[in-house]
Motif scaffolding. Structure first.
Motif, PDB file in Angstrom:
ATOM      1  N   ASP A  90      -9.597  -2.282   9.409  1.00 25.29           N
ATOM      2  CA  ASP A  90      -8.910  -2.183  10.701  1.00 25.29           C
ATOM      3  C   ASP A  90      -7.529  -1.548  10.591  1.00 25.29           C
ATOM      4  OD1 ASP A  90     -11.062  -3.389  11.952  1.00 25.29           O
ATOM      5  OD2 ASP A  90     -10.111  -5.371  12.068  1.00 25.29           O
ATOM      6  N   MET A  91      -6.797  -1.883   9.523  1.00 24.63           N
ATOM      7  CA  MET A  91      -5.383  -1.523   9.446  1.00 24.63           C
ATOM      8  C   MET A  91      -5.062  -0.451   8.404  1.00 24.63           C
ATOM      9  SD  MET A  91      -4.447  -3.605  11.805  1.00 24.63           S
ATOM     10  CE  MET A  91      -2.697  -3.292  11.767  1.00 24.63           C
ATOM     11  N   GLY A  92      -6.014  -0.141   7.531  1.00 23.75           N
ATOM     12  CA  GLY A  92      -5.718   0.784   6.447  1.00 23.75           C
ATOM     13  C   GLY A  92      -5.098   0.043   5.276  1.00 23.75           C
ATOM     14  N   THR A  93      -4.706   0.798   4.261  1.00 22.58           N
ATOM     15  CA  THR A  93      -4.181   0.183   3.040  1.00 22.58           C
ATOM     16  C   THR A  93      -2.746   0.599   2.732  1.00 22.58           C
ATOM     17  OG1 THR A  93      -5.118   1.976   1.705  1.00 22.58           O
ATOM     18  CG2 THR A  93      -6.471  -0.009   1.992  1.00 22.58           C
ATOM     19  N   GLU A  94      -2.054   1.140   3.702  1.00 23.11           N
ATOM     20  CA  GLU A  94      -0.708   1.651   3.440  1.00 23.11           C
ATOM     21  C   GLU A  94       0.392   0.925   4.214  1.00 23.11           C
ATOM     22  OE1 GLU A  94      -0.201   3.927   1.073  1.00 23.11           O
ATOM     23  OE2 GLU A  94      -2.357   3.924   0.732  1.00 23.11           O
ATOM     24  N   LEU A  95       0.102  -0.196   4.853  1.00 18.14           N
ATOM     25  CA  LEU A  95       1.113  -0.903   5.633  1.00 18.14           C
ATOM     26  C   LEU A  95       2.065  -1.686   4.737  1.00 18.14           C
ATOM     27  CD1 LEU A  95      -0.989  -2.419   8.570  1.00 18.14           C
ATOM     28  CD2 LEU A  95       0.297  -0.283   8.531  1.00 18.14           C
ATOM     29  N   SER A  96       3.200  -2.039   5.305  1.00 16.74           N
ATOM     30  CA  SER A  96       4.128  -2.930   4.598  1.00 16.74           C
ATOM     31  C   SER A  96       3.548  -4.344   4.616  1.00 16.74           C
ATOM     32  CB  SER A  96       5.493  -2.931   5.291  1.00 16.74           C
ATOM     33  OG  SER A  96       5.402  -3.603   6.542  1.00 16.74           O
ATOM     34  N   ASP A  97       4.049  -5.183   3.720  1.00 17.13           N
ATOM     35  CA  ASP A  97       3.596  -6.572   3.696  1.00 17.13           C
ATOM     36  C   ASP A  97       3.823  -7.234   5.056  1.00 17.13           C
ATOM     37  OD1 ASP A  97       3.006  -6.068   1.074  1.00 17.13           O
ATOM     38  OD2 ASP A  97       4.425  -7.508   0.246  1.00 17.13           O
ATOM     39  N   GLU A  98       4.983  -6.997   5.642  1.00 17.70           N
ATOM     40  CA  GLU A  98       5.278  -7.597   6.946  1.00 17.70           C
ATOM     41  C   GLU A  98       4.281  -7.154   8.002  1.00 17.70           C
ATOM     42  OE1 GLU A  98       8.891  -8.210  10.161  1.00 17.70           O
ATOM     43  OE2 GLU A  98       9.318  -7.189   8.271  1.00 17.70           O
ATOM     44  N   ASP A  99       3.913  -5.883   7.995  1.00 16.21           N
ATOM     45  CA  ASP A  99       2.937  -5.401   8.972  1.00 16.21           C
ATOM     46  C   ASP A  99       1.578  -6.070   8.778  1.00 16.21           C
ATOM     47  OD1 ASP A  99       4.758  -3.753  10.261  1.00 16.21           O
ATOM     48  OD2 ASP A  99       4.240  -1.998   9.038  1.00 16.21           O
ATOM     49  N   TYR A 100       1.174  -6.298   7.534  1.00 14.25           N
ATOM     50  CA  TYR A 100      -0.082  -7.011   7.305  1.00 14.25           C
ATOM     51  C   TYR A 100       0.018  -8.448   7.813  1.00 14.25           C
ATOM     52  CZ  TYR A 100      -2.168  -3.306   4.513  1.00 14.25           C
ATOM     53  OH  TYR A 100      -2.711  -2.120   4.094  1.00 14.25           O
ATOM     54  N   LEU A 101       1.141  -9.104   7.557  1.00 12.91           N
ATOM     55  CA  LEU A 101       1.309 -10.486   8.002  1.00 12.91           C
ATOM     56  C   LEU A 101       1.278 -10.601   9.520  1.00 12.91           C
ATOM     57  CD1 LEU A 101       4.069 -11.828   5.582  1.00 12.91           C
ATOM     58  CD2 LEU A 101       1.589 -11.929   5.337  1.00 12.91           C
ATOM     59  N   ARG A 102       1.654  -9.542  10.213  1.00 15.52           N
ATOM     60  CA  ARG A 102       1.648  -9.536  11.677  1.00 15.52           C
ATOM     61  C   ARG A 102       0.317  -9.022  12.259  1.00 15.52           C
ATOM     62  NH1 ARG A 102       6.670 -10.605  13.538  1.00 15.52           N
ATOM     63  NH2 ARG A 102       8.448 -10.161  12.178  1.00 15.52           N
ATOM     64  N   ALA A 103      -0.558  -8.522  11.418  1.00 17.60           N
ATOM     65  CA  ALA A 103      -1.825  -7.933  11.885  1.00 17.60           C
ATOM     66  C   ALA A 103      -2.751  -8.998  12.457  1.00 17.60           C
ATOM     67  CB  ALA A 103      -2.516  -7.204  10.734  1.00 17.60           C
ATOM     68  N   PRO A 104      -3.539  -8.626  13.467  1.00 12.37           N
ATOM     69  CA  PRO A 104      -4.459  -9.591  14.083  1.00 12.37           C
ATOM     70  C   PRO A 104      -5.443 -10.216  13.084  1.00 12.37           C
ATOM     71  CG  PRO A 104      -4.360  -7.571  15.374  1.00 12.37           C
ATOM     72  CD  PRO A 104      -3.582  -7.322  14.113  1.00 12.37           C
TER      73      PRO A 104
END
Length: 129
Positions: A90-104
């Motif tokens: 859904d989100m890809g593999t290049e996000l920041s840790d914070e962006d992953y923690l905020r992901a649905p």
């Protein structure tokens, strides 16, 4: 009772799963970098332990006897792999840790990690107390 070939790497796996199961730790360590001097942790490091270093999430059944003690542990790790794979899809593999923690999909990762941790940490008959 199945013996483990690499108990030290199993401990690394358990630590990685524990980090994925604890949102408070994730925000503290991975986002705010509130770690003791000389310590380092991030989501990517935990993913490398579980996928690249041990391949326990790529093929959990093959890890039984190597890092895992049972098929039950392998099944729990397979569920964790599914949650992480869905997040990356859904989100890809290049996000920041914070962006992953905020992901649905992050709540699913935490839930699966908590379930896996419960299985990994469960005492077995014959284990030392």
């Amino acid at each position: 009772m199945i013996s483990i070939q690499f108990p030290d790497m199993r401990n690394e796996i358990v630590r990685a799963v524990k980090a994925l199961a604890e949102p408070e730790y994730q925000w503290s360590a991975w986002v705010r970098r509130e770690l003791p001097p000389g310590h380092y942790d991030e989501f990517t490091h935990r993913i490398h332990v579980l996928y690249d270093d041990t391949q326990v999430l790529e093929d959990p059944e093959r890890a039984v006897g190597v890092y895992l003690r049972s098929v039950e542990e392998a099944n729990a790790m397979r569920k964790l792999a599914s949650a992480i794979d869905a997040l990356f899809e859904d989100m890809g593999t290049e996000l920041s840790d914070e962006d992953y923690l905020r992901a649905p999909g992050w709540a699913s990762v935490v839930h699966a990690a908590r379930e896996a941790l419960g299985v990994l940490e469960r005492p077995r008959e014959g284990d030392e107390p």
